[in-house]
Scaffold this motif. Structure first.
Motif, PDB file in Angstrom:
ATOM      1  N   ASP A 105       1.025  -1.131   0.089  1.00 16.52           N
ATOM      2  CA  ASP A 105      -0.222   0.111   0.049  1.00 16.52           C
ATOM      3  C   ASP A 105       1.133   1.196   0.466  1.00 16.52           C
ATOM      4  OD1 ASP A 105      -1.873  -1.994   0.312  1.00 16.52           O
ATOM      5  OD2 ASP A 105      -3.156  -0.738   2.040  1.00 16.52           O
ATOM      6  N   PRO A 106       1.598   1.722  -0.797  1.00 17.33           N
ATOM      7  CA  PRO A 106       3.181   2.632  -0.981  1.00 17.33           C
ATOM      8  C   PRO A 106       1.801   3.830  -1.646  1.00 17.33           C
ATOM      9  CG  PRO A 106       2.750   0.985  -2.795  1.00 17.33           C
ATOM     10  CD  PRO A 106       1.424   0.701  -2.176  1.00 17.33           C
ATOM     11  N   SER A 107       2.301   4.779  -0.384  1.00 19.89           N
ATOM     12  CA  SER A 107       1.526   6.434  -0.972  1.00 19.89           C
ATOM     13  C   SER A 107       2.789   7.541  -1.041  1.00 19.89           C
ATOM     14  CB  SER A 107       0.517   6.585   0.034  1.00 19.89           C
ATOM     15  OG  SER A 107      -0.003   7.846  -0.522  1.00 19.89           O
ATOM     16  N   PRO A 108       3.069   7.471  -2.173  1.00 23.42           N
ATOM     17  CA  PRO A 108       4.012   8.709  -2.518  1.00 23.42           C
ATOM     18  C   PRO A 108       3.830  10.078  -2.433  1.00 23.42           C
ATOM     19  CG  PRO A 108       3.339   7.759  -4.525  1.00 23.42           C
ATOM     20  CD  PRO A 108       3.258   6.994  -3.869  1.00 23.42           C
ATOM     21  N   VAL A 109       5.027  10.456  -1.899  1.00 23.34           N
ATOM     22  CA  VAL A 109       4.588  11.870  -1.443  1.00 23.34           C
ATOM     23  C   VAL A 109       5.335  12.918  -2.729  1.00 23.34           C
ATOM     24  CG1 VAL A 109       5.590  14.187  -0.146  1.00 23.34           C
ATOM     25  CG2 VAL A 109       4.762  11.757   1.304  1.00 23.34           C
ATOM     26  N   ASN A 110       4.463  13.451  -3.080  1.00 25.24           N
ATOM     27  CA  ASN A 110       5.129  14.829  -4.080  1.00 25.24           C
ATOM     28  C   ASN A 110       6.231  15.696  -4.186  1.00 25.24           C
ATOM     29  OD1 ASN A 110       2.617  13.076  -6.059  1.00 25.24           O
ATOM     30  ND2 ASN A 110       1.372  14.677  -5.538  1.00 25.24           N
TER      31      ASN A 110
END
Length: 470
Positions: free
Chosen positions: A276-281
């Motif tokens: 469940d990756p959620s990258p930070v722009n």
């Protein structure tokens, strides 16, 4: 129990950067957590996620941690009448939260106004005819992608005084029931969508160009589960994939192009599941779930250094009887490194409906009462609105407060007000809405919106156009 086995083909998850992914190291055994005091102070946004004991047991709830206010809030409420709300995602402007949940004995997609006392709006209204899951916003906030009965759907959003509505719903993949497509995530320009096909050892990731329905395999390793694609604004795709067919441990990988070799990240624990990756722009940070501590807990990782921080200090992981999954991070507008550049600056336009609706009205700071209007009707054709920033600036975000929108438009920059470079374009703009165009990477003294096809019967009209950058 592994997340993939628990969720079958259900998901969660959301992401410009110059970091080179091909050089990332592989996983390490039992990676240490960094000291709480070293947690990146630059992260001042909000993190949404869901938490449950076991999938489908009715215990799932949605939480939001506000890194600026340092508060943890359960935002789902029993009064909503929604069982197992999960997989929350913020709209680009942070004003709305989409999620999935069960009502009327069916999975539906909901949209909730963040911070309000209003009940969520049921966008799909199924009572068993369809199963609706995995919502994700487009980067301009004008569309919501979700899975419906094994197909990827694209719904055009409109926000009215009564709340959000779907003005159209299009079946993008159109391959159910012979093929199960799920977990959709649009490309930054919304020209394509990434999604998973199948489940378990038979799954793989695909990319489909929406206009032509051309589909290519993105990562289909064969005998190894690959799923849950999330696309950072620079086009880097983060996703979960088994480390190997024997251990079946989830690891987080990245790649940009279908022909690239997948890169396993050094934030992965080789001995645990990481998903469940959620990258930070605009950063090398990514929020994710990992079983390093025995159950799915939330972490922040730096994919350039391999450092990991446990979110325990924020109370997020306090209840170790529940899995924390489906994280989604929203970066607030006007971040410290970005400033409003356009307000009060000299503006020009290709036309104006009247002197009182001139171009300067779109840069006066009033978001609701004053506006620029172009000429109206079929004579509008292509129209533009431009602002002179006074000097060459870096542009990283544009906010468009539409009174009457453009279906096809672009954002362009120029150093001389003659030669223009396109830094954003879309053919799926909305009619009456506020659009955040985040993670842009342009520079110029002049910035303009060039509309080439109207979204309404009127002309082009903006209450305000904000250019952010440095």
């Amino acid at each position: 129990m592994k997340l993939r086995n628990v969720l079958s083909i259900l998901v969660a998850g959301i992401g410009l950067s110059t970091f080179c992914v091909s050089g990332y190291a592989a996983c390490i055994n039992n990676p240490p957590a960094q000291a709480d005091s070293t947690f990146p102070a630059s992260l001042t946004g909000k993190l949404a996620y869901h938490s449950y004991v076991s999938y489908g047991d009715g215990t799932s709830q949605i939480f939001v941690y506000d890194f600026s206010a340092r508060t943890l809030t359960q935002i789902s409420r029993s009064s909503w009448g929604i069982k197992d709300p999960m997989n929350p995602v913020f709209s680009p402007d942070g004003k709305w939260l989409a999620f999935m949940g069960v009502t009327n004995n069916a999975w539906n997609v909901f949209v909730w106004q963040v911070g309000s006392n209003n009940a969520p709006v049921n966008m799909t209204n199924s009572s068993g005819q369809t199963r609706n899951e995995d919502p994700k916003f487009s980067s301009d906030g004008g569309s919501l992608f979700f899975k419906q009965n094994g197909d990827v759907m694209q719904a055009t959003l409109s926000f009215t005084s009564a709340g959000p509505t779907f003005t159209s719903v299009t079946d993008v993949t159109n391959s159910a029931a012979s093929v199960e497509s799920s977990m959709p995530f649009p490309s930054p320009d919304t020209s394509a969508v990434y999604f998973a096909v199948g489940a378990g050892a038979g799954s793989g990731l695909y990319k489909e160009t929406i206009a032509t329905h051309t589909r290519v395999a993105f990562d289909t390793p064969g005998g190894i589960d690959a799923y849950y694609p999330i696309v950072r604004a620079d086009g880097t795709v983060f996703y979960a994939r088994w480390k190997d067919a024997t251990s079946q441990l989830d690891q987080i990988y990245t790649k940009v192009n279908p022909t690239d070799t997948p890169s396993q990240l050094s934030i992965d624990d080789c001995m645990s599941n990481n998903s469940d990756p959620s990258p930070v722009n605009n950063t090398s940070y990514v929020f994710f779930s990992s079983t390093t501590a025995g159950g799915y807990q939330l972490y922040l990782g730096d994919v350039s250094s391999g450092k990991r921080w446990n979110l325990g200090q924020f109370g997020v992981n306090a209840d170790n009887t529940k899995a924390k999954l489906g994280s989604n991070y929203w970066t607030p507008s006007g971040s410290p490194q970005s400033a409003l550049l356009s307000q009060g600056k000299q503006a020009t336009a290709s036309s104006s409906y009247s002197a009182s609706l001139g171009p300067s009205q779109a840069f006066d700071g009033n978001l609701t009462s004053t506006r620029w209007d172009s000429v109206e009707g079929s004579g509008a054709g292509s129209q533009w609105l431009a602002v002179d920033l006074g000097a060459v600036k870096h542009v990283d975000r544009v906010e468009l407060y539409w009174d009457a929108g453009a279906k096809v438009y672009s954002i362009q920059t120029s150093n001389d007000n003659v030669n223009w470079t396109t830094i954003y374009s879309t053919s799926n703009g909305g009619s009456y809405t506020h659009v955040t165009l985040a993670n842009l990477n342009g520079s110029g003294r002049y910035v303009r919106m060039l509309g080439t096809q109207r979204a309404t019967q009127w002309g082009y009209s903006l209450y305000e156009m904000q250019v952010w950058g440095s």
